[in-house]
Design an enzyme around this catalytic site. Sequence first.
Site, PDB file in Angstrom:
ATOM      1  N   HIS A   1       2.817  -2.227 -11.248  1.00 28.80           N
ATOM      2  CA  HIS A   1       1.403  -2.190 -10.857  1.00 28.80           C
ATOM      3  C   HIS A   1       0.551  -1.637 -11.995  1.00 28.80           C
ATOM      4  O   HIS A   1      -0.471  -2.224 -12.373  1.00 28.80           O
ATOM      5  CB  HIS A   1       1.271  -1.329  -9.595  1.00 28.80           C
ATOM      6  CG  HIS A   1      -0.128  -1.063  -9.142  1.00 28.80           C
ATOM      7  ND1 HIS A   1      -0.628  -1.554  -7.949  1.00 28.80           N
ATOM      8  CD2 HIS A   1      -1.138  -0.331  -9.678  1.00 28.80           C
ATOM      9  CE1 HIS A   1      -1.866  -1.146  -7.789  1.00 28.80           C
ATOM     10  NE2 HIS A   1      -2.195  -0.396  -8.830  1.00 28.80           N
ATOM     11  N   GLU A   2       0.952  -0.493 -12.541  1.00 29.16           N
ATOM     12  CA  GLU A   2       0.134   0.173 -13.550  1.00 29.16           C
ATOM     13  C   GLU A   2       0.203  -0.530 -14.907  1.00 29.16           C
ATOM     14  O   GLU A   2      -0.827  -0.768 -15.542  1.00 29.16           O
ATOM     15  CB  GLU A   2       0.559   1.638 -13.702  1.00 29.16           C
ATOM     16  CG  GLU A   2       0.431   2.473 -12.435  1.00 29.16           C
ATOM     17  CD  GLU A   2      -1.006   2.625 -11.945  1.00 29.16           C
ATOM     18  OE1 GLU A   2      -1.941   2.309 -12.705  1.00 29.16           O
ATOM     19  OE2 GLU A   2      -1.182   3.041 -10.783  1.00 29.16           O
TER      20      GLU A   2
ATOM     21  N   HIS B   1      -2.583  -3.640 -13.899  1.00 33.22           N
ATOM     22  CA  HIS B   1      -3.863  -3.256 -14.506  1.00 33.22           C
ATOM     23  C   HIS B   1      -3.902  -3.565 -16.006  1.00 33.22           C
ATOM     24  O   HIS B   1      -4.988  -3.682 -16.579  1.00 33.22           O
ATOM     25  CB  HIS B   1      -4.115  -1.768 -14.293  1.00 33.22           C
ATOM     26  CG  HIS B   1      -4.381  -1.402 -12.861  1.00 33.22           C
ATOM     27  ND1 HIS B   1      -5.261  -2.106 -12.065  1.00 33.22           N
ATOM     28  CD2 HIS B   1      -3.895  -0.393 -12.082  1.00 33.22           C
ATOM     29  CE1 HIS B   1      -5.294  -1.562 -10.863  1.00 33.22           C
ATOM     30  NE2 HIS B   1      -4.477  -0.524 -10.839  1.00 33.22           N
TER      31      HIS B   1
ATOM     32  N   GLU C   1      -7.142  -3.686  -7.429  1.00 36.48           N
ATOM     33  CA  GLU C   1      -5.920  -3.091  -6.882  1.00 36.48           C
ATOM     34  C   GLU C   1      -5.039  -4.170  -6.252  1.00 36.48           C
ATOM     35  O   GLU C   1      -3.810  -4.130  -6.353  1.00 36.48           O
ATOM     36  CB  GLU C   1      -6.259  -2.014  -5.852  1.00 36.48           C
ATOM     37  CG  GLU C   1      -6.962  -0.786  -6.417  1.00 36.48           C
ATOM     38  CD  GLU C   1      -6.167  -0.103  -7.516  1.00 36.48           C
ATOM     39  OE1 GLU C   1      -4.917  -0.190  -7.527  1.00 36.48           O
ATOM     40  OE2 GLU C   1      -6.797   0.524  -8.393  1.00 36.48           O
TER      41      GLU C   1
END
EC number: 3.4.14.4
Length: 718
Positions: A441-442, A446, A499
């Site tokens: 995810h990070e 992103h 997100e």
Amino acid sequence: MVDSQYYLPNDIGISALDCTEAFRLLSPREQLYAHYLSRSAWYGGLAVLLQTSPESASIFVLLQRLFRKQPPAQLGNVATAAGLSPEEYQAFLVYAAGLYANMGNYKSFGDTKFIPNLPKENLKALVWQSQAFQDSPSEMEALWDSCSTLLFSLEDKQKQLVLIGELLSNHFLIISNCSLFLTATMFTQFIFLLVDVSNESSLYEVIFSVIALDCAVDGEGETRCGRYNFEDCVFTVSRGDYDHLMKKVSENLEKAKDHAANENQKRMLEGYSRSFTFGSVEAHKEGSRFWIKDKGPIVESYIGFIESYRDPFGSRGEFEGFVAVVNKAMSERFAKLVSSAEVLLPELPWPKDFEKDRFLLPDFTSLDVLTFAGSGIPAGINIPNYDDIRQSEGFKNVSLGNVLAVAYATQKDKLTFLDEDDKDVYIKWKGPSFEVQVGLHELLGHGSGKLFVQDEKGTFNFEQDNVRNPETGEKITTWYKGNETWDSKFSTISCSYEECRAECVGLYLCLNKHVLSIFGHEGQDAEEVVYVNWLNMVRAGLLGLEFYTSESKSWRQAHMQARFVILRVLLEAGEGLVTLKESTGKDGRPDALITLDRSKIHTVGKGAIESFLCKLQVLKSTADVEGGRALYEGYSAVSDGGSHNFLCLRETVLQRKEARKMFVQANTRVKGDSVELVEYEGSAAGLICSFTERFADDAEEVEAHLLELNKRDAPCWF
């Protein structure tokens, strides 16, 4: 009877964040560096009280004065004498702990107000019999009078922080014109306060949260303060909001600089201090550039007005500061993921033209949190949030290991909406699967994707004649222009949309065997990690309904809205991939059961996420706000029609919700040439004591400044 969603239960989970060993292994110099950074973060974190509600700062001061005179155990005797039952006094302690943990009387995760779960007259009796009241009766009575009504009030507009037209309920005045004004006039956003100073709502004052008043900033050529006309409105720009707090922030940053490990850290702190002094976001961005260059520090930190989740237009940042120590063993796994990033990025389901021209290998470390000041503590972070820096200069990722270790531990009897077999698997593999999801995810969520931009000189960062939209096959017709950013263009949906994109990347890439092997998962264990990661996501989508406000048809939490959207996408995929059924529980109350067919994750599930993720990226890259809104708001809709009655399921979720855990953090204290780590028990009393001792040296000064700043900000509320 007050709806249970508006108070915190007496048995709420409260855990201490353990950083003993990590702090012990620091050198004396590193400990001093961490100490002063922590002091800076804690002082700045007090600004969140002023950002949250008109009563939060006054309630904080009331609690501090009560507990400074009498710690929780001693005040408990007063409570008994005042006629409070043990349950009522525990409810008060839990409320106080909640206010400290959220830095205000609204839950940081969901923006729902919470009030003490005891009668107002009983709390007043406790205050009146306290030592603080005996010592200063007039001051304590005035403090009580200033906040007691709002402390217990649950008027409709005060229940949640939600957008009503162009106004945020019970919050600072915010208008879309302000966001447009800041973009058009080249004022970088994040650190401002907007005040309506006219009856016609056409004259506004924008106050930047810094020390200095009206003054020029070196390098800007002239002061930015002044009067501006924009779209039939007049904006007056000034400085000086939160000046007392920002002064303490900067003072401690200067002290930390004396113990910095290298020149990058010194330049980083100089940029931050300059930003908090003059209100120059360019200075904060410059500090962030040196932060990115500071590769692999033993003590990691970041500070500023960072996240804009609570601002519906994605403009105004909430203060946040963290200090943490690197967990070397866990960081090795993330380092391997970083080194594989350039191999994994082409696996994402969009054409290479929609990916960054060059992936700047970031730091990705696992950290044990020493200090996290703000409204809440996340599991992972990808910063800085400045699009221009992220696109061309890089970013950092951090996973907060000691937070993950305690935040997501679950007891079987409290697990909702899963069958018994799934509960056992879920409990065993939730931690390992979430570690994988946070990493993907990070870093690759992103950290991926290109924004198509035409700069002020008219130059494009993509080939207009050759790049095609993979959804339509046509040329690109929309892009970001000049000073436009992702947040300014997509405004109210930007946070949750991003997100959702990052969560989809995590789901998609966790199917990759190489990724799973990086985290030490092979064979059947790897399949269990995949299954629980996807199961956790669809369950989280159902739980997300807690954060939807049906009256205003709005979402109060970006991540939970994102997970609900993913649930909708996977339900829509059909073929029995996900089933969601309403039922009646053993207790006779409404219940629900969500199941996931693990045999279809790699086929039906992957296909659905692949298609949806590509759409999300293309719309983001091309600045297609109209298309992005239509897609995202369509999946975000909560109704009683269709194959699932989500409004009814929302009521079930509310009845069976579990309160979010709170964390007790240690303090640091300089003793001679060394730094002492002061830890507290994982309880409401421990959390309270940590805060009363956190500002023990200058408590009266800090409290007086908070009340002064709160009074100064009074015109900002409606």
